[in-house]
Design a protein around this motif. Sequence first.
Motif, mmCIF file in Angstrom:
data_model
loop_
_atom_site.group_PDB
_atom_site.id
_atom_site.type_symbol
_atom_site.label_atom_id
_atom_site.label_comp_id
_atom_site.label_asym_id
_atom_site.label_seq_id
_atom_site.Cartn_x
_atom_site.Cartn_y
_atom_site.Cartn_z
ATOM 1 N N SER A 107 29.025 61.622 7.841
ATOM 2 C CA SER A 107 30.157 62.159 6.473
ATOM 3 C C SER A 107 30.620 63.059 6.597
ATOM 4 N N CYS A 121 28.766 54.737 3.986
ATOM 5 C CA CYS A 121 30.191 55.074 2.593
ATOM 6 C C CYS A 121 30.328 53.363 2.935
ATOM 7 N N GLY A 158 25.414 58.460 7.564
ATOM 8 C CA GLY A 158 26.847 58.768 6.863
ATOM 9 C C GLY A 158 27.300 57.962 6.532
ATOM 10 N N SER A 180 24.152 64.798 8.838
ATOM 11 C CA SER A 180 25.030 64.523 8.547
ATOM 12 C C SER A 180 26.371 64.227 9.507
ATOM 13 N N THR A 225 30.070 62.464 -1.487
ATOM 14 C CA THR A 225 31.495 62.208 -1.990
ATOM 15 C C THR A 225 31.449 60.867 -2.991
ATOM 16 N N ASN A 241 24.205 62.765 2.011
ATOM 17 C CA ASN A 241 24.122 63.407 3.460
ATOM 18 C C ASN A 241 24.225 64.426 3.956
ATOM 19 N N GLN A 255 27.870 59.130 -2.751
ATOM 20 C CA GLN A 255 27.383 59.443 -1.322
ATOM 21 C C GLN A 255 26.685 61.221 -0.927
ATOM 22 N N TYR A 284 34.299 63.447 6.249
ATOM 23 C CA TYR A 284 34.911 64.201 5.877
ATOM 24 C C TYR A 284 36.375 64.613 6.559
ATOM 25 N N GLN A 313 35.244 65.079 -2.812
ATOM 26 C CA GLN A 313 34.440 64.879 -1.384
ATOM 27 C C GLN A 313 34.351 66.347 -1.695
#
Length: 384
Positions: free
Chosen positions: A75, A342, A338, A72, A378, A368, A366, A79, A234
């Motif tokens: 992502s 996106c 990730g 992850s 997300t 991940n 999304q 984040y 998110q």
Amino acid sequence: MIPFTKPGQSEDWDVMAEKAVRLALADAGVSYDQVQQAYAGYVYADSTAGQSALYRVGITGIPIVNVNNNCSTGSTALYLARQMVEAGVADCVLAVGFEQMLPGALGMVFDDRKRTLDLALKRQDELQQYDPHAPFAAQQFGGGGLDHQARYGTSDEAFGMISVKARRHAANNPMALFREPITLEEVMASKHLYGPITRFQACPPTCGAAAAVLVSPAFAAKHGLDAPVEIVAQALTTDMPGTFEDGGMMRVVGYDMAKEAARQVYEAAGVGPDDIQAVELHDCFTPNELISYEALGLTPEGTAEQYIRDRQNTYGGKHVTNPSGGLLSKGHPLGATGLAQCYELTQQLRGNADRRQVEGARFGLQHNVGLGGACVVTLFGRAA
């Protein structure tokens, strides 16, 4: 995003990262000297690899944070970048993920120290016998598949149908590594790995990079940027209380993390699964895609097989899952995955996805996940 390639056929990791960053900056209409912070995600590289990669684009003195959260990672970089913009700390932040991988199945890198996955592996050993001949990760996610079968009677073919769907979608994606159609018979006849998983139900290791530029609405307006896609909500979760104490392998491989992250996202956005048209989820192995359908609320618990057989997971159904072809077709360069998700959802919401365009895409979800553990969900939307 740059096209992913097989290990041994890619450029160096810093070159791949530079290319993805330059593509993202050009797409955004932003110069690197406008970027105020950067988050660089990777798993298999030395510390401060993010600096080495980004210095190829520019040396501007900005904060660069290196991120490693297993699968992850990309992502998680996204984040952190989103948090900085949303909190008003910065108006223009870059997230980049990259990976230069070795061929073969994933395994533990360090054999001279305690394993970081000890809690998960201890619980795994309690639930299922270790197979010295099966790949490390396949035993984890294959165990998740066996758990779903024990609970709901899911057939082996249901998992195989996911691979067929993935290749069908990938045929329209020039970024996908594997674009050739495959039949269910071919999937099921490929080498058995563990549980319901065969070789064509496992994503390959690949090398690649992807990047995204995140800006505040005020920054976009000030600089006249075309920013039609927004992060609506998110969440990042880690393993839940009880994950390693009760329940089965679905919990060990991230079911609870995904369910809770999705709950937080839906609650924050005021949007539910029925409002979503496109989904890019973490299909490292077909069982993870199947159990994620239920964890994300795309279909009720225990109904994933019927959801697949009714073609609700593809064009013409409720949700188009992995229109890119997913990890099964693109491969899985851990740090880049990730942000590649996106990229795909951004193209879908802009209406730029060409032959794989999801009709009327207004929201994209999304998912991940990385064992150890972390899960990022997300929700992307078309800005009003």
